[in-house]
Design a protein around this motif. Sequence first.
Motif, PDB file in Angstrom:
ATOM      1  N   UNK A 653     -16.182  39.771 -25.243  1.00 38.56           N
ATOM      2  CA  UNK A 653     -15.392  40.885 -24.646  1.00 38.56           C
ATOM      3  C   UNK A 653     -16.138  41.488 -23.351  1.00 38.56           C
ATOM      4  N   UNK A 654     -15.376  41.902 -22.491  1.00 40.68           N
ATOM      5  CA  UNK A 654     -16.052  42.578 -21.164  1.00 40.68           C
ATOM      6  C   UNK A 654     -15.998  44.028 -21.126  1.00 40.68           C
ATOM      7  N   UNK A 655     -16.952  44.825 -20.744  1.00 37.68           N
ATOM      8  CA  UNK A 655     -16.826  46.240 -20.836  1.00 37.68           C
ATOM      9  C   UNK A 655     -15.560  46.976 -19.975  1.00 37.68           C
ATOM     10  N   UNK A 656     -15.126  47.699 -20.276  1.00 39.51           N
ATOM     11  CA  UNK A 656     -13.828  48.181 -19.465  1.00 39.51           C
ATOM     12  C   UNK A 656     -14.071  49.554 -19.468  1.00 39.51           C
ATOM     13  N   UNK A 657     -13.880  50.182 -18.101  1.00 37.03           N
ATOM     14  CA  UNK A 657     -13.853  51.715 -17.961  1.00 37.03           C
ATOM     15  C   UNK A 657     -12.823  51.938 -17.053  1.00 37.03           C
ATOM     16  N   UNK A 658     -12.231  53.332 -17.221  1.00 36.15           N
ATOM     17  CA  UNK A 658     -11.167  53.859 -16.318  1.00 36.15           C
ATOM     18  C   UNK A 658     -11.946  54.312 -14.757  1.00 36.15           C
ATOM     19  N   UNK A 659     -11.469  53.593 -13.997  1.00 38.09           N
ATOM     20  CA  UNK A 659     -11.989  54.059 -12.633  1.00 38.09           C
ATOM     21  C   UNK A 659     -11.582  55.430 -12.139  1.00 38.09           C
ATOM     22  N   UNK A 660     -12.001  55.771 -10.903  1.00 35.32           N
ATOM     23  CA  UNK A 660     -11.629  56.934 -10.358  1.00 35.32           C
ATOM     24  C   UNK A 660     -10.164  56.987 -10.050  1.00 35.32           C
ATOM     25  N   UNK A 661      -9.424  56.031  -9.665  1.00 40.33           N
ATOM     26  CA  UNK A 661      -8.168  55.837  -9.534  1.00 40.33           C
ATOM     27  C   UNK A 661      -7.001  55.676 -10.606  1.00 40.33           C
ATOM     28  N   UNK A 662      -7.805  55.945 -11.705  1.00 38.96           N
ATOM     29  CA  UNK A 662      -7.025  55.706 -13.105  1.00 38.96           C
ATOM     30  C   UNK A 662      -6.875  54.162 -13.525  1.00 38.96           C
ATOM     31  N   UNK A 663      -7.301  53.308 -12.600  1.00 39.74           N
ATOM     32  CA  UNK A 663      -7.142  51.755 -13.138  1.00 39.74           C
ATOM     33  C   UNK A 663      -8.304  51.310 -13.916  1.00 39.74           C
ATOM     34  N   UNK A 664      -8.028  50.278 -14.766  1.00 42.76           N
ATOM     35  CA  UNK A 664      -8.944  49.901 -15.547  1.00 42.76           C
ATOM     36  C   UNK A 664      -9.875  48.837 -14.647  1.00 42.76           C
ATOM     37  N   UNK A 665     -11.183  49.091 -15.052  1.00 46.22           N
ATOM     38  CA  UNK A 665     -12.260  48.209 -14.193  1.00 46.22           C
ATOM     39  C   UNK A 665     -13.091  47.335 -15.287  1.00 46.22           C
ATOM     40  N   UNK A 666     -13.474  46.508 -15.136  1.00 42.39           N
ATOM     41  CA  UNK A 666     -14.355  45.507 -15.885  1.00 42.39           C
ATOM     42  C   UNK A 666     -15.550  45.247 -15.055  1.00 42.39           C
ATOM     43  N   UNK A 667     -16.819  44.984 -15.882  1.00 37.12           N
ATOM     44  CA  UNK A 667     -18.129  44.922 -15.275  1.00 37.12           C
ATOM     45  C   UNK A 667     -18.354  43.437 -15.366  1.00 37.12           C
TER      46      UNK A 667
END
Length: 880
Positions: A653-667
């Motif tokens: 699985x890949x790490x996911x965070x909430x970006x500044x624009x509210x969209x999901x981001x993966x590393x």
Amino acid sequence: MRSIFFAGLLLALGLNTLTISSAQPRSALTGQQPAPSTARPWTYWWWMGNAVNEADITHQLEQFAQAGIGGVHIIPIYGVKGYENQFIPFLTDRWLAVFAHTVREGKRLNMGVDLTTGTGWPFGGPGVSTDMAAKQWVLEKGKLTATLTKQQVKRPAPGGQGLVIDYFSKQALEQYLRRFDSTLAHLPEKPRSVYNDSYEVYGANWTDNFLTEFRTRRGYDLNSQLAAFLDTTQTAISQLVHQDYHQTLAELLLDGFAKPWANWAHKAGYKTRNQAHGSPGNLIDLYAAADIPETESFGSSRFPIPGLRVDANYEVDRFGTPNPLAMKFASSAAHLLGKPLVSSETGTWLANHFQVSLSQVKPQVDELFASGVNHVFYHGIPYSPPAETWPGWLFYASTNYGPTSHFWPHLPLLNQYIERCQTRLQISKPDNDVLVYFPIHDLWATPAKSAGGIHQLEVHHVERWLLPQPFGRLCEQLGEQGYAFDYVSDALLNSLTASQHGVRSPSGATYQIILVPRVTYIPETSLRQLAKLAQQGVRIVFDGQLPQQAAGFHNHLARSAKVHQLGKMLQKLHSVVVSPNVFETMKRLNIRVESWAAEGLSFIRKRQSNGHSTDTTQYFITNLSDRFHQNWLTLSATGQVIRYNPLTNQQEPMPIRKGENGQNEVFLQLEPGESCFINVHSGTPVYIDVAGQQRLVSQSTTPAIPLQNPWQVQFERARPALARPAKEQPDLGLAAPMSNLVSWTTRSDSAGYFSGTARYTTTFDLPNGVTASRYVLDLGDVREVADVRLNGQPVGTAWCLPFRLSIPANRLKASGNQLDVAVTNLSANYMRLYDRQHPDWKKFYDINIVDIRYKPFDATTWDALPSGLLGPVTLTPEVR
């Protein structure tokens, strides 16, 4: 191998990692049925002089199967001097017997067999009369008439010599194929596919009934506009007449060759593989007529991957370089019509003979995958009797992937990588949003640069016909900015239908918009179809302007008036935009974009059905640049994200965070030269916390530990053979330990001739105070493949860029670790000596053997190529 590095970090973060054992059945890779033979790479297999026999065929096929090759494409070709009494004339009873044996053995070994419909290339041979042969126009007594080109089959096999057929004549093709109807068709053992090579009928631009066909198809007599046809000053009328001339050639090539050949093959029980490129026609339509459209990767792409080498003697101006925009003509045809396989002639003249490494092959394959290819054919393996001395029989223009190649022992690693990729690429469907109209009439209005005064749309020199056009420039920008797109021709445009999700192709593929580049000429029928689709709600974006004129000379003014009338109607429709900036328009229309492509990443996005109401979005991403290393990325697909590494067969699985624009981001960590699959499944993402994000950043800056102890170096196997025990071997200048890693060719004059394996051994201690779950071993510069052992146990093989392996921390001791790196180099250095001592190995008919500049092959003047472990070698801890 960052994905392994990443796996340890994910464990530390409390996320799961799954390793798929290579010992599991292939069905475990995807949850589907075991992979078919097409998932494995296939190879061109040149039968030199057809000097083949059943025993050697079986032996070689078993070697291929054991190495992981899925099939062979037989091309009967010129022979080898001294073996004339073993030549088997093409399509004789004896030839048919050995061919049938090949197909039977292929079935036994789960390997496919394809066959060229002829010998050498193009189609032609002993039964081709002058009536059937290729023709060009000449001017006689003020009239256009036909004369022979006199072109002979290039590189024919015994029994295959003769004139090249007229590819614009259905009658000539049908008469040519009768030879196969009376021979091959009677065999119970059939090839999977028959094959046609790229269009190389030099100067052919006419057929006997061209004028009649022209009048019927275009509505006027070409001789009536002879002055315009012969005009080379690009007057307006001349451009229109030449559009009609090319349109007629294109239709005759499609109706006289591509479609009848496919119909003949289907009746006989074969599929077709066609290399449409080089043709004076619309490549999309010609590829679409084949069951398996095939593109070509010729030369090296000059990727800026650190450490990637290219052959300095390859003449780019003469031969060009591979280009993904050219490759997409084949994959677009397949995507539009639902053809599951897109193949490629792969690695033609990648580098000079004896100088190609696996690390050079992989980026070329990755470029093909990102362009929509999913069925790789190596170019290739010459049939060579096992009893033949090294280097065996060789084909003049190929990388030798066969058993006499220096990389043959390690070729299964590349084959396994390709199989893992193609397994996924073949069971998924394209997921492209943008359908780009290919305005071929604008191209036909420009001066032709090929022989015979025609436009031959080749893959080698896209800078001559594709890149200068607004279509080519726009498509380059689409790829750079991260849009997923296919091409559509005028003919296939008429097969599109509107749907509630956009525009649907005959295969069921749905696109969000049709994008029309800046176009001057368009058939009014095409513009009428665009208007029809727009009226049904399909979004159409014109780049900068509407088309200006109708294509072609007949009733040009009236048809151009219709083009203007249709244009005015289009401008009134809400679904149509004439845009000064198509990228701003697509952004406003919410067309999906993978913006991270602008960082130098290439990709293809596909869908894979999981048997539920939602599909999995699948990305294949490859880093063919030197700009990207790691970053947080926003994928257009959302959900649970899994990364699969086809090199290591691991997924996590890949790490996911909430970006500044509210969209999901993966590393994503992806070093230059690396590739991966990312699958996005429906479901609620699991977000990584702030501390975890900080650990990701700190992990990426962990300093590497250099291995600085001296290295002992010893040859294990090589050419020339070292018959005596190691301690009695001749002095190669390797006895003294290396304090600094350098090429073994610098240690003594004799070492510059050795091709084989040398073992590098050193010891090291771990630094105090470092806590790690894993270590990344970076070997630096490797020439060419490194088998690594640590403390007597295997770690893995580094064969592609970057040369890195992951080592679990429990494999290491606090002190006294012993690292063994067995490095195998190219065979080029030995060829420097062998070519001087045994020049008679070059014993082939026709072109014999040439170098990458098509000059007589001479390795005696080569400089020794760097060989061995060049480093620097470092360990990087993965800190908990």
